[in-house]
Write an enzyme that holds these catalytic residues in place. Structure first.
Site, short mmCIF file in Angstrom:
data_model
loop_
_atom_site.label_atom_id
_atom_site.label_comp_id
_atom_site.label_asym_id
_atom_site.label_seq_id
_atom_site.Cartn_x
_atom_site.Cartn_y
_atom_site.Cartn_z
CG ASN A 1 -79.81 -39.67 4.19
OD1 ASN A 1 -80.30 -39.67 5.31
ND2 ASN A 1 -80.27 -40.42 3.20
CG HIS B 1 -83.52 -42.21 0.28
ND1 HIS B 1 -83.25 -43.56 0.29
CD2 HIS B 1 -82.33 -41.58 0.26
CE1 HIS B 1 -81.93 -43.72 0.27
NE2 HIS B 1 -81.36 -42.54 0.25
CD GLU C 1 -79.73 -40.49 -3.05
OE1 GLU C 1 -78.70 -40.08 -2.53
OE2 GLU C 1 -80.59 -41.14 -2.42
N GLY D 1 -74.88 -47.16 -1.23
CA GLY D 1 -74.27 -48.05 -0.25
C GLY D 1 -73.49 -49.21 -0.85
N GLY E 1 -74.41 -40.41 2.00
CA GLY E 1 -74.93 -41.29 3.06
C GLY E 1 -73.81 -41.74 3.97
N GLY E 2 -73.36 -42.98 3.77
CA GLY E 2 -72.37 -43.61 4.64
C GLY E 2 -71.17 -42.73 4.97
P1 PGA Z 1 -74.49 -43.74 0.28
O1 PGA Z 1 -76.03 -43.32 0.44
O2 PGA Z 1 -73.70 -42.47 0.16
O3 PGA Z 1 -74.19 -44.49 1.53
O4 PGA Z 1 -74.40 -44.57 -0.94
C1 PGA Z 1 -76.56 -42.26 -0.30
C2 PGA Z 1 -78.00 -42.09 0.03
O5 PGA Z 1 -78.71 -43.08 0.24
O6 PGA Z 1 -78.49 -40.96 0.12
#
Ligand code: PGA
Length: 277
Positions: free
Chosen positions: A17, A105, A195, A201, A259-260
């Site tokens: 993502n 999300h 999640e 994050g 994500g990141g």
């Molecule tokens: P993250 O984000 O891996 O940066 O924690 C995950 C997401 O929001 O799908």
């Protein structure tokens, strides 16, 4: 409980993502690395990039014969076509070989005002267009601490159930009345991603038992209420190459939403590599 029973995939799914990140240059450069690598050039990897770059992802897929799949990060609550300035319709996605879409999300729910009602409309639109939803659920830290997080997550799953049950009937009727049914491009009927908001994050990862509890909850819910449906249950929130092995060892986890860490090519290759082991 053998929760992999109603899961059609043997290998783990990895959804990257990108959120509101990326550029044409980054996509070209990153994809060059990914198509050359056996761990990343697989149909188990789904790239969710901003709308603006979906056509570029499709073009790159065609020209390089890449195996990855494409997802949108969201979709309009409005269906079909019409006077909805700034909106992107789920009817447009198949044209770009977009076979998945993230909805629900927590960033959409909390920053962009997506209510359960709006998410339900989006889900309906995706299912009507044969796009596999990646339906996100997750509780806040306050909710977790209150001890009522299970009920909260089940309510989010109930929204899914209600729309899914109704849409299936409508879709089946409309398919039988059409000369050509829409192509079935997706590999699982639905994807549900857990999640926890407090993990997104933040670098904070729940205990393995905490992830397992919710994954089992998702599988049990689907098995009980939608027995025939092929589901993949994903975990998302601060997934990195350091913690992915442990997360994927949980029997009921069918993949991850990253994500990141999906923005860094070397790190993402490591994640995919460890997921294939
Ligand atoms: P993250 O984000 O891996 O940066 O924690 C995950 C997401 O929001 O799908």
């Amino acid at each position: 409980m053998n929760n992999k029973n109603n899961n059609i995939k043997n290998s783990s799914l990895i959804v990257a993502n990108w959120k509101m990140n990326g550029s044409k240059t980054k996509i070209r450069e990153d994809l060059q690395c990914y198509v050359k690598n056996k761990d990343t050039n697989t149909e188990n990897i789904i790239f969710a990039v901003p709308y603006l770059y979906l056509a570029l992802m499709q073009q790159a897929m065609w020209t390089t014969n890449a195996q990855y799949k494409i997802a949108s990060q969201d979709i309009s609550r409005f269906s079909g076509y019409g006077a909805y300035t700034g909106e992107v319709s789920s009817s447009m996605l198949p044209e770009l070989d977009v076979t998945y879409s993230i909805i629900g999300h927590s960033e959409r729910r909390n920053l962009c005002g997506d209510t359960d009602e709006i998410i339900a409309q989006k889900l309906h639109n995706l299912l009507s267009n044969q796009i596999t939803p990646i339906y996100c659920i997750g509780e806040s830290l306050t909710m977790r601490k209150s001890g009522e997080y299970t009920e909260f997550l089940l309510k989010q799953l109930d929204v899914f159930l209600e729309v899914f049950s109704k849409t299936q009937v409508v879709t089946q009727i409309s398919q039988t009345s059409q000369a050509a049914a829409p192509t079935q491009s997706a590999t699982s009927d639905i994807i549900i991603a857990y999640e926890p908001i407090w993990s997104i994050g933040t670098g904070i990862i729940p205990e393995i038992e905490q992830i397992e509890e919710i994954m089992n909850l998702i599988h049990a819910f689907v098995q009980k209420k939608l027995g025939h449906v092929k589901i993949a249950a994903l975990y998302g929130g601060s997934v990195t190459s350091k913690n992915i092995t442990e997360i994927l060892q949980i029997p009921s986890v069918n993949g991850v939403l990253v994500g990141g860490a999906s923005l860094n090519v070397d790190e993402f290759i490591q994640i995919c590599h460890k997921a294939q082991l």
